[in-house]
Design an enzyme around this catalytic site. Structure first.
Site, PDB file in Angstrom:
ATOM      1  N   TYR A 299       1.325  -1.090   0.262  1.00 41.71           N
ATOM      2  CA  TYR A 299      -0.170  -0.142   0.635  1.00 41.71           C
ATOM      3  C   TYR A 299       0.741   1.228   0.067  1.00 41.71           C
ATOM      4  O   TYR A 299       1.879   1.195   0.692  1.00 41.71           O
ATOM      5  CB  TYR A 299      -0.579  -0.424   1.350  1.00 41.71           C
ATOM      6  CG  TYR A 299      -1.798  -0.863   1.499  1.00 41.71           C
ATOM      7  CD1 TYR A 299      -2.157  -1.672   0.456  1.00 41.71           C
ATOM      8  CD2 TYR A 299      -3.037  -1.347   2.591  1.00 41.71           C
ATOM      9  CE1 TYR A 299      -3.148  -2.899   0.622  1.00 41.71           C
ATOM     10  CE2 TYR A 299      -3.466  -2.330   2.557  1.00 41.71           C
ATOM     11  CZ  TYR A 299      -3.829  -2.737   1.689  1.00 41.71           C
ATOM     12  OH  TYR A 299      -4.722  -4.342   1.339  1.00 41.71           O
ATOM     13  N   GLU A 372     -20.979   2.201  20.584  1.00 42.75           N
ATOM     14  CA  GLU A 372     -21.412   2.539  19.776  1.00 42.75           C
ATOM     15  C   GLU A 372     -22.537   3.768  19.852  1.00 42.75           C
ATOM     16  O   GLU A 372     -23.182   4.203  18.264  1.00 42.75           O
ATOM     17  CB  GLU A 372     -22.332   1.910  19.692  1.00 42.75           C
ATOM     18  CG  GLU A 372     -22.126   0.050  19.292  1.00 42.75           C
ATOM     19  CD  GLU A 372     -23.169  -1.360  19.368  1.00 42.75           C
ATOM     20  OE1 GLU A 372     -24.149  -0.896  20.574  1.00 42.75           O
ATOM     21  OE2 GLU A 372     -23.246  -2.083  18.430  1.00 42.75           O
TER      22      GLU A 372
END
Ligand SMILES: [Zn+2]
Ligand SMILES: [Zn+2]
Length: 394
Positions: A299, A372
């Site tokens: 990458y 969350e």
């Protein structure tokens, strides 16, 4: 429009989706069920969908009323090969596979973003492309490259691209950005040392590759400490050493596996050359040979566009209550870097560390847990960037 308020209204849906994906994690290049879930949801929102893009990838395209800019938003879909140790009710159902990097949350947030934008389709100035990408964790070819080869950045051509990553090291609810290089190029290498085996009691009759390997583990750190500009971030780690079968046998061969992390191309090039030189030189000094092989296709460095990132940071600050700050660079790798070579854009982070909820473990930990409560903010932030950047005048 108040996108954060609207994201709050669909928060239960985002969390439910996230848990569903979390319980059914899939490894790189095998994201079939996740891709199906994504495609079904996007279609139900009236978004044009193309599946099997670059393998298991999904492309969603939402055309607004205007002829403004084209903005791409990306979420990666793959999980990691480890057993989940986190105590959550929606724990992984697949042995040895876990969403330990938060890519489940990326998918759920981007689906939330798609919902928000689909609701505002007629107020959208340009086009938004949703890139659900496979195989970010795979390294090498990854998932961004095959999607780009399949044309996701063209027809219509993407003007800006954004990606968001959940960050277990940053406090919950913090949006962290940085212009310029933000993540490293992860170059993987293998050093194969060939000696001459024999009896452990008579090393003088052999060329001991284990001894050479031990010298090399130390010597390559000299590349980092003595040969590279200390102002440039650079790390070299040897993560695997393989050789031998028994205490009294000197083997013929030893193999070292390592990684080099750099944040700029000249340092990267020099570091690779120096590791080769040192490996060959040290091996030669003891009568052995060393072959050094770098994985092709590593990458690239993730380089955020300075101007776009600055503009994006101002836009993110419009989200009420959002804590927006500059992030430190990090030496992890990301193939979002490949999208950034196709269009200017920014890769930013959303903190999820929350000690009161036990979310204290870093990404890639078997105990990684996400707060969350931050997901609605992530979904709203991507939607807001899309709304604002489709309006940009060049
Ligand atoms: Zn990861
Ligand atoms: Zn990741």
């Amino acid at each position: 429009m108040d996108l954060l308020k609207e994201a709050k209204a669909i928060e239960p849906e985002i969390i439910k989706t996230r848990r569903e994906i979390h319980a059914h994690p899939e490894l790189a290049y095998h994201e079939e069920a996740t891709a199906k879930l994504v495609a079904d949801r996007l279609k139900a929102m009236g978004i044009e969908v193309k599946t099997k893009v670059g393998g298991t990838g999904v492309l969603g395209t939402l055309k607004g009323k205007g002829t403004g800019k084209v903005v791409a938003l990306r979420a990666d879909m793959d999980a990691l090969p480890l057993d989940e140790m986190a105590e959550v009710s929606f724990k992984s159902n697949v042995k040895g596979v876990m969403h330990a990097c938060g890519h489940d949350t990326h998918v759920a947030m981007l689906l939330g973003t798609a919902r928000l934008l689909a609701n505002h389709k007629n107020e959208l100035d340009g086009t938004v492309k949703f890139l659900f990408q496979p195989a970010e964790e795979h390294g090498g070819r990854g998932g961004a490259k095959p999607m780009i080869e399949d044309g996701v950045m063209k027809n219509p051509k993407v003007d800006y691209v954004f990606g968001l990553h959940i960050d277990g090291d940053e406090e919950s609810g913090v949006l962290a950005y940085r212009g310029g290089p933000i993540m490293a190029s992860p170059d993987t290498f293998k050093i194969r040392i060939t000696g001459k085996g024999g009896h452990g009691s008579a090393p003088h009759q052999t060329v001991d590759p284990v001894y050479v390997a031990a010298q090399l583990v130390i010597a390559v750190q000299g590349v980092s400490g003595r040969m590279i500009d200390p102002i440039q971030p650079f790390v070299i780690s040897i993560g695997a050493v393989h050789s031998g079968t028994k205490e009294n046998i000197i083997p013929d061969e030893a193999v070292l596996d390592g990684t080099i992390r750099t944040l700029d191309e000249p340092t990267r090039k020099k570091a690779k050359e120096k590791v080769m030189e040192v490996a060959k030189g040290v091996a030669k000094a003891f009568g052995a040979t060393a072959e050094v092989e770098f994985l092709e296709d590593a990458y690239p460095v993730t380089v955020n566009d300075e101007k776009v990132t600055e503009e994006a940071s101002k836009i993110l600050k419009q989200l009420s209550g959002a804590k927006v700050k500059v992030r430190n660079q990090l030496l992890g790798g990301e193939d979002f870097s490949r999208f950034l070579l196709e269009a200017p854009g920014s890769f930013y982070f959303l903190g999820t560390k929350n000690a009161s909820k036990g979310c204290i473990y870093p990404n890639h930990s078997s105990r990684f847990m996400v707060d969350e409560d931050v997901l609605k903010l992530g979904a709203a932030s991507l939607a807001l960037l899309a709304v604002e950047f489709t309006k940009q005048k060049s």
